[in-house]
Design an enzyme around this catalytic site. Structure first.
Site, short mmCIF file in Angstrom:
data_model
loop_
_atom_site.label_atom_id
_atom_site.label_comp_id
_atom_site.label_asym_id
_atom_site.label_seq_id
_atom_site.Cartn_x
_atom_site.Cartn_y
_atom_site.Cartn_z
N LYS A 98 0.83 -1.20 0.00
CA LYS A 98 0.00 0.00 0.00
C LYS A 98 0.87 1.26 0.00
O LYS A 98 0.60 2.21 -0.72
CB LYS A 98 -0.94 -0.02 1.22
N GLN A 100 -4.57 -1.70 9.58
CA GLN A 100 -4.46 -3.02 8.94
C GLN A 100 -5.04 -4.12 9.84
O GLN A 100 -4.71 -4.21 11.01
CB GLN A 100 -2.98 -3.32 8.62
N ASP A 118 -11.32 2.77 4.00
CA ASP A 118 -11.72 1.37 3.80
C ASP A 118 -13.24 1.24 3.70
O ASP A 118 -13.75 0.20 3.30
CB ASP A 118 -11.26 0.52 5.02
#
Ligand code: NAP
Length: 284
Positions: free
Chosen positions: A52, A96, A119
């Site tokens: 990422k 994460q 997200d």
């Protein structure tokens, strides 16, 4: 033989568009910024975080990594999120998953400011997706829709079957197909007649987490088969939820693993970070 949908190529196009938008924002004095929080030393999480960060750098997005030890307390993590929520050079926050045992992931997700929730896991964003009035789309399902669009695969009026009902893939996937006027069926571990239901699908999305779960006899001739799975086969090799070798003989379109949905997930995260940067006037 099915047409193989090249997720890498489609993701590359999304990234090029994002890079252009980042350059335009920079001309206006705004550099989109993403904070990536990783807790503990899970090797898969480390790989995802590295990918990422690398992807951000490639399109000109500023990123910061916060690598915390596995022994981090809930309060420490919540404090960090609170700090990032008001940090002016950070427009997106990604924690994460999975978090080490003992940390409450749900509470952490709910603590992220919805405008920075790239997200799209915050309940407020999930609700927005439900009513079709959203800032962000969850990266993986949004990536699947882009893949279907890239091949002009019509969703409206088609029978769409999603195998899997997780909050991060299955449920939002079904909702996006519905917003695109598909007739949607969601299957899960308690579904009866799974094979028959799948055989009725014009678009079949597998998000099960079981290697080669979808076999050729579950697929209607000419269906589009999208494989979200990221599994390991009996030899430890990366594979998907779909028995690609045999299903490609029946389907009209199919995504490979690797090189299908995976690259799209990161591309859509970059897109969401740019969307976040554009909308955060409240930070000024
Ligand atoms: P998950 O939370 O474990 O959900 C799996 C779903 O599959 C559940 O809803 C489960 O049903 C259903 N299921 C399990 N066994 C089944 C069976 N025998 N018949 C029908 N349904 C069954 O997994 P997830 O997080 O959604 O992820 C799914 C897969 O996608 C994994 O391989 C994951 O690694 C991959 N993934 C890939 C990306 C990407 O970027 N490519 C992103 C996210 C996830 P119940 O609800 O009844 O238990």
């Amino acid at each position: 033989m099915a047409i193989r949908i090249d997720g890498k190529a489609v993701a590359e196009k999304v990234r090029a568009k994002v890079a252009f938008e980042v350059a335009e924002l920079k001309k206006q004095g705004v550099t989109p910024g993403l904070a990536v929080v990783i807790v503990g030393d899970d090797p898969a999480s480390r790989t995802y975080v590295n990918n990422k960060k690398k992807a951000c750098a490639q399109v000109g997005i500023y990123s910061e990594e916060y690598a915390l030890p596995a022994a981090t307390s809930q309060d420490e993590l919540m404090e960090l999120v609170a700090k990032l929520n008001v940090k002016k050079d950070i427009h997106g926050i990604l924690v994460q998953s999975p978090l080490p045992n003992g940390l409450d992931e749900k509470a952490v997700v709910e603590a992220i400011h919805p405008d920075k929730d790239v997200d799209a896991f915050h309940p407020s964003n999930v609700g927005r997706i439900m009513i079709g009035n959203y800032h962000f789309l969850p990266c993986t399902p949004a990536g699947v829709i882009e893949l279907l669009r890239s091949e002009n695969i019509e969703i409206a009026g088609k029978n769409c079957v999603v195998i899997g009902r997780s909050n991060i893939v299955g449920k939002p996937m079904a909702m996006l197909l519905l917003h695109n006027n598909g007739t949607v069926t969601i299957c899960h571990s308690k579904t009866k007649n799974l094979k028959e239901i799948c055989r009725n699908a014009d678009i079949l999305v597998a998000a099960v987490g079981k290697p080669k779960f979808v076999t050729a006899d579950m697929v209607k001739r000419g269906a589009a088969v999208i494989d979200v799975g990221m599994d390991r086969d009996e030899n430890g090799k990366l594979c998907g939820d779909v028995d690609y070798e045999n299903v490609e003989k029946v389907a009209s379109y199919i995504t490979p693993v690797p090189g299908g949905v995976g690259p799209m997930t990161i591309a859509m995260l970059l897109q969401n970070t740019v969307t976040a940067a554009k909308s955060q006037n409240w930070l000024k």
